[in-house]
Design a protein around this motif. Structure first.
Motif, PDB file in Angstrom:
ATOM      1  N   PHE A  29       4.179 -15.551  -2.716  1.00  0.00           N
ATOM      2  CA  PHE A  29       2.908 -14.858  -2.495  1.00  0.00           C
ATOM      3  C   PHE A  29       2.970 -13.524  -3.240  1.00  0.00           C
ATOM      4  CE2 PHE A  29      -0.092 -12.223  -0.171  1.00  0.00           C
ATOM      5  CZ  PHE A  29      -1.123 -13.098   0.131  1.00  0.00           C
ATOM      6  N   PHE A  30       2.143 -13.407  -4.265  1.00  0.00           N
ATOM      7  CA  PHE A  30       2.186 -12.284  -5.210  1.00  0.00           C
ATOM      8  C   PHE A  30       1.039 -11.318  -4.863  1.00  0.00           C
ATOM      9  CE2 PHE A  30       2.118 -11.581 -10.173  1.00  0.00           C
ATOM     10  CZ  PHE A  30       2.490 -10.271  -9.982  1.00  0.00           C
ATOM     11  N   SER A  31       1.371 -10.080  -4.502  1.00  0.00           N
ATOM     12  CA  SER A  31       0.326  -9.088  -4.181  1.00  0.00           C
ATOM     13  C   SER A  31       0.378  -7.940  -5.177  1.00  0.00           C
ATOM     14  CB  SER A  31       0.529  -8.482  -2.796  1.00  0.00           C
ATOM     15  OG  SER A  31       0.914  -9.473  -1.890  1.00  0.00           O
ATOM     16  N   ILE A  32      -0.781  -7.585  -5.727  1.00  0.00           N
ATOM     17  CA  ILE A  32      -0.835  -6.481  -6.692  1.00  0.00           C
ATOM     18  C   ILE A  32      -1.796  -5.402  -6.185  1.00  0.00           C
ATOM     19  CG2 ILE A  32      -1.315  -5.845  -9.092  1.00  0.00           C
ATOM     20  CD1 ILE A  32      -1.078  -8.863  -9.738  1.00  0.00           C
ATOM     21  N   PRO A  33      -1.298  -4.159  -6.009  1.00  0.00           N
ATOM     22  CA  PRO A  33      -2.206  -3.092  -5.570  1.00  0.00           C
ATOM     23  C   PRO A  33      -3.072  -2.599  -6.726  1.00  0.00           C
ATOM     24  CG  PRO A  33      -0.007  -2.203  -5.939  1.00  0.00           C
ATOM     25  CD  PRO A  33       0.074  -3.682  -6.225  1.00  0.00           C
ATOM     26  N   PHE A  34      -4.339  -2.313  -6.454  1.00  0.00           N
ATOM     27  CA  PHE A  34      -5.234  -1.689  -7.435  1.00  0.00           C
ATOM     28  C   PHE A  34      -5.271  -0.210  -7.090  1.00  0.00           C
ATOM     29  CE2 PHE A  34      -8.072  -4.957  -9.664  1.00  0.00           C
ATOM     30  CZ  PHE A  34      -7.082  -5.925  -9.625  1.00  0.00           C
ATOM     31  N   VAL A  35      -4.749   0.613  -7.983  1.00  0.00           N
ATOM     32  CA  VAL A  35      -4.595   2.042  -7.678  1.00  0.00           C
ATOM     33  C   VAL A  35      -5.558   2.887  -8.507  1.00  0.00           C
ATOM     34  CG1 VAL A  35      -2.943   3.954  -7.571  1.00  0.00           C
ATOM     35  CG2 VAL A  35      -2.151   1.612  -7.223  1.00  0.00           C
ATOM     36  N   ILE A  36      -6.368   3.698  -7.827  1.00  0.00           N
ATOM     37  CA  ILE A  36      -7.219   4.667  -8.526  1.00  0.00           C
ATOM     38  C   ILE A  36      -6.925   6.040  -7.951  1.00  0.00           C
ATOM     39  CG2 ILE A  36      -9.585   5.488  -8.915  1.00  0.00           C
ATOM     40  CD1 ILE A  36     -10.534   2.646  -9.096  1.00  0.00           C
ATOM     41  N   HIS A  37      -6.668   7.019  -8.818  1.00  0.00           N
ATOM     42  CA  HIS A  37      -6.331   8.377  -8.393  1.00  0.00           C
ATOM     43  C   HIS A  37      -5.220   8.369  -7.357  1.00  0.00           C
ATOM     44  CE1 HIS A  37     -10.556   9.795  -9.705  1.00  0.00           C
ATOM     45  NE2 HIS A  37      -9.721   9.648 -10.705  1.00  0.00           N
TER      46      HIS A  37
ATOM     47  N   GLU B 199      -4.381   6.296  -5.200  1.00  0.00           N
ATOM     48  CA  GLU B 199      -4.681   5.686  -3.900  1.00  0.00           C
ATOM     49  C   GLU B 199      -4.848   4.185  -4.103  1.00  0.00           C
ATOM     50  OE1 GLU B 199      -5.419   6.707  -0.679  1.00  0.00           O
ATOM     51  OE2 GLU B 199      -4.719   8.732  -1.164  1.00  0.00           O
ATOM     52  N   VAL B 200      -4.265   3.376  -3.213  1.00  0.00           N
ATOM     53  CA  VAL B 200      -4.491   1.937  -3.300  1.00  0.00           C
ATOM     54  C   VAL B 200      -5.853   1.655  -2.679  1.00  0.00           C
ATOM     55  CG1 VAL B 200      -3.706  -0.339  -2.560  1.00  0.00           C
ATOM     56  CG2 VAL B 200      -2.041   1.429  -3.170  1.00  0.00           C
ATOM     57  N   PHE B 201      -6.778   1.160  -3.464  1.00  0.00           N
ATOM     58  CA  PHE B 201      -8.101   0.884  -2.899  1.00  0.00           C
ATOM     59  C   PHE B 201      -8.338  -0.607  -2.701  1.00  0.00           C
ATOM     60  CE2 PHE B 201     -10.915  -1.017  -6.009  1.00  0.00           C
ATOM     61  CZ  PHE B 201     -10.178  -0.874  -7.181  1.00  0.00           C
ATOM     62  N   GLY B 202      -7.502  -1.426  -3.310  1.00  0.00           N
ATOM     63  CA  GLY B 202      -7.681  -2.872  -3.137  1.00  0.00           C
ATOM     64  C   GLY B 202      -6.406  -3.617  -3.464  1.00  0.00           C
ATOM     65  N   ILE B 203      -6.348  -4.879  -3.025  1.00  0.00           N
ATOM     66  CA  ILE B 203      -5.169  -5.700  -3.338  1.00  0.00           C
ATOM     67  C   ILE B 203      -5.634  -7.069  -3.833  1.00  0.00           C
ATOM     68  CG2 ILE B 203      -3.146  -6.898  -2.382  1.00  0.00           C
ATOM     69  CD1 ILE B 203      -2.778  -4.598  -0.451  1.00  0.00           C
ATOM     70  N   LEU B 204      -5.023  -7.472  -4.937  1.00  0.00           N
ATOM     71  CA  LEU B 204      -5.248  -8.822  -5.458  1.00  0.00           C
ATOM     72  C   LEU B 204      -4.048  -9.643  -5.025  1.00  0.00           C
ATOM     73  CD1 LEU B 204      -6.793 -10.769  -7.476  1.00  0.00           C
ATOM     74  CD2 LEU B 204      -5.252  -9.906  -9.242  1.00  0.00           C
TER      75      LEU B 204
ATOM     76  N   ILE C  81       0.832  -1.211   0.000  1.00  0.00           N
ATOM     77  CA  ILE C  81       0.000   0.000   0.000  1.00  0.00           C
ATOM     78  C   ILE C  81       0.865   1.260   0.000  1.00  0.00           C
ATOM     79  CG2 ILE C  81      -1.689   1.328   1.332  1.00  0.00           C
ATOM     80  CD1 ILE C  81      -2.781  -1.444   2.277  1.00  0.00           C
ATOM     81  N   SER C  82       1.910   1.263   0.845  1.00  0.00           N
ATOM     82  CA  SER C  82       2.713   2.489   0.933  1.00  0.00           C
ATOM     83  C   SER C  82       3.546   2.693  -0.325  1.00  0.00           C
ATOM     84  CB  SER C  82       3.597   2.473   2.183  1.00  0.00           C
ATOM     85  OG  SER C  82       4.563   1.466   2.052  1.00  0.00           O
ATOM     86  N   GLN C  83       4.034   1.599  -0.936  1.00  0.00           N
ATOM     87  CA  GLN C  83       4.869   1.761  -2.138  1.00  0.00           C
ATOM     88  C   GLN C  83       4.047   1.778  -3.421  1.00  0.00           C
ATOM     89  OE1 GLN C  83       7.862  -1.302  -1.939  1.00  0.00           O
ATOM     90  NE2 GLN C  83       8.969  -0.242  -0.303  1.00  0.00           N
ATOM     91  N   LYS C  84       2.763   1.393  -3.313  1.00  0.00           N
ATOM     92  CA  LYS C  84       1.874   1.324  -4.490  1.00  0.00           C
ATOM     93  C   LYS C  84       2.503   0.481  -5.595  1.00  0.00           C
ATOM     94  CE  LYS C  84       0.222   5.860  -3.326  1.00  0.00           C
ATOM     95  NZ  LYS C  84       0.513   7.257  -3.466  1.00  0.00           N
ATOM     96  N   LYS C  85       3.176  -0.591  -5.181  1.00  0.00           N
ATOM     97  CA  LYS C  85       3.901  -1.417  -6.141  1.00  0.00           C
ATOM     98  C   LYS C  85       3.690  -2.883  -5.777  1.00  0.00           C
ATOM     99  CE  LYS C  85       8.455  -1.543  -8.293  1.00  0.00           C
ATOM    100  NZ  LYS C  85       8.566  -2.984  -8.303  1.00  0.00           N
ATOM    101  N   TYR C  86       3.673  -3.757  -6.784  1.00  0.00           N
ATOM    102  CA  TYR C  86       3.449  -5.185  -6.492  1.00  0.00           C
ATOM    103  C   TYR C  86       4.604  -5.749  -5.684  1.00  0.00           C
ATOM    104  CZ  TYR C  86       6.859  -6.892  -9.941  1.00  0.00           C
ATOM    105  OH  TYR C  86       7.999  -7.184 -10.622  1.00  0.00           O
ATOM    106  N   SER C  87       4.355  -6.853  -4.999  1.00  0.00           N
ATOM    107  CA  SER C  87       5.445  -7.500  -4.286  1.00  0.00           C
ATOM    108  C   SER C  87       5.289  -9.009  -4.387  1.00  0.00           C
ATOM    109  CB  SER C  87       5.463  -7.062  -2.820  1.00  0.00           C
ATOM    110  OG  SER C  87       4.961  -8.083  -1.988  1.00  0.00           O
TER     111      SER C  87
END
Ligand SMILES: [Fe+2]
Length: 498
Positions: A248-256, A258-263, A223-229
């Motif tokens: 474990f692959f996490s992808i942030p969903f960013v709108i405007h 802001e991270v609003f969700g994570i896949l 969330i803080s880096q707005k980047k996948y990990s």
């Protein structure tokens, strides 16, 4: 140390020089030149070139003949045809004869270099898979790799198209999880929305957590880096709280911004780590899905604003005419009850919900002196009142996504026997939702007071509906109305009351 050599065949010394300059600019490649096709063939026979660029129109031996002969000598040699715009047909023929690509004169530097670089790249890729001396096998492996890529692209494309057709965000979350699981072949997928310090899982397969506190988890970093990990052994699975046993692959969903969700994706079915290709594929998919969610949100805001505006318009009409206060609301509620009895689809009920509310919106175009007149209406005044379905239709017409609601507005004064207005439609040609609305509308008009008469009783209204079954009204709709709570007179305390 040179990486390889490119041969340039052209009878024009200027072209040879220019191409030579451009191509030798590609790191590590040397260039050689031939003055015509025959010279070119001699050089191909005696040297091991990596790419040949050849003109088509040359004395002694044409580029096309050079291509055929060079392919016979060295089938794997990539040959690029140089052609003027007028000979583009020749270029296509050359491609059929086995040329790798063609570039057109006048040259564009980036086209020349990108063509050369692409061929060099392909050669390197081939080299990666090459088993010494087994050219056929290398090509086979390369093709398998390309085929896999094509399949991935096709899958990505079909999932994108599918997402485009979903307007409900809840459904989108479910489909995102389902598609991601298929796309990356993973057993555990979850999609969650960030909500003040925690994540609410909206959809998941293979994992069950509902609300995850974010503090101290690897999701915090995402969330803080707005980047996948991609986390691996030694870290903790933020969904289960237990140490990871697979990447474990996490992808942030960013709108405007802001991270609003994570896949999150984990537990690949073949047990391997995520490849570069898979990461790219997942990120592309996530970008597409984010866009869809954002569009839906915008659409919802726009749609709700529009509905509120139209509703305000209806309220203003009803405020002019104290007799019709809440008429639209009651009509809608009665029509929905009939729709329930008749088992109409959710889509139809949604149209009734909105269209029922708006059915008299055209009355905004009818003068107060006519709309609120206590006495009998003149012929002209009657004609003016009768315009309201068409006026209403004109108000809604520019909004293209309400076709069924438009029918409700335009046809709500049609009669089953074809004697209504404005179109004089009869029977099945009047849409069912409209036939339902007509019964609800007439019942409410009869049981409400009007400027020119007092309200009729429930019993009277029911008798009137029955009497006009199959003439003014669809008999089946009237029968359905009699089964609703309002049709049974329950609003009056008991069925027999009037
Ligand atoms: Fe009306």
């Amino acid at each position: 140390m040179t990486e390889g050599t490119i041969l340039i065949v052209d009878d024009d010394p200027v072209v040879r020089d220019v191409l030579s300059d451009i191509l030798s600019g590609i790191t590590g490649y040397r260039t050689d030149v031939a003055i015509d096709g025959l010279d070119g063939i001699e050089k191909v026979k005696n040297n091991d070139y990596d790419i040949v660029f050849t003109d088509l129109t040359m004395p002694r031996l044409t580029g096309m003949d050079l291509l055929k002969e060079a392919k016979r000598i060295n089938p794997g040699l990539p040959i690029v045809i140089i052609t003027g715009f007028t000979t583009i047909d020749n270029a296509i023929t050359a491609m059929k004869e086995g040329a790798r690509d063609f570039i057109t004169k006048p040259f564009k530097v980036d086209k020349v270099t990108s063509t050369a670089q692409r061929i060099i790249g392909e050669k390197k890729l081939l080299g990666k898979f090459a088993i010494k001396g087994n050219y056929e096998a290398s090509i086979g492996r390369l093709n398998a790799e390309l085929f896999k890529k094509l399949q991935e692209i096709a899958l990505l494309q079909s999932t994108s198209t599918e997402l485009d057709e979903i307007y409900d965000n809840r459904e989108i979350y479910e489909r995102i999880v389902e598609m991601a699981s298929k796309l990356l072949m993973v057993h555990e997928v979850s999609f969650g929305i960030i909500e003040s310090g925690s994540m609410r899982i909206k959809s998941a397969v293979g994992t069950t957590s509902e609300v995850i506190p974010l503090g101290g988890t690897l999701f915090e970093k995402v969330i803080s880096q707005k980047k996948y990990s991609i986390a691996s052994f030694g870290e903790v699975n933020p969904l289960s709280g237990i140490p990871l046993t697979s990447p474990f692959f996490s992808i942030p969903f960013v709108i405007h911004d802001e991270v609003f969700g994570i896949l999150s994706l984990s537990n690949k079915s073949d047990g391997t780590a995520f490849t570069e290709d898979e990461i790219y594929l997942a990120l592309t998919f996530a970008k597409k899905a984010t866009l869809r969610i954002e569009n839906n949100a915008l659409y919802e805001v726009f749609y709700n604003n529009l509905i509120n505006t139209l509703k305000a318009l209806v309220t203003s009409i009803e405020a002019r005419d104290s007799y019709t206060k809440q008429h639209s609301e009651r009509v809608t509620s009665y029509a929905l009850q009939i729709a329930d009895v008749m088992n109409l689809s959710e889509e139809d009920k949604n149209s009734i919900q909105f269209g029922g509310y708006l059915h008299d919106i055209g009355k905004i175009g009818v003068r107060d002196t006519v709309l609120l007149k206590a006495g009998r209406l003149t012929k002209e005044e009657m004609a003016e009142i009768r315009l309201h379905p068409v006026i209403g239709d004109n108000i809604i017409k520019p909004i293209r996504f309400f076709p069924k609601e438009r029918e409700l507005i335009l046809y709500h004064h049609e009669r089953f026997d074809g004697t209504g207005y404005p179109a004089g439609l009869a029977g099945d040609r009047i849409p069912l939702c409209v036939r339902i609305l007509t019964v609800a509308d007439t019942y409410d008009a009869m049981t409400s007071s009007r400027p020119y008469r007092a309200a009729k009783t429930h019993a009277f209204a029911i008798e009137e509906l029955k009497r006009c079954s199959n003439s003014q009204f669809d008999g089946e709709v009237v029968r359905a109305f009699l089964q609703t709570s309002v049709g049974r007179g329950e609003a009056y305390g008991n069925a027999a009351a009037g």
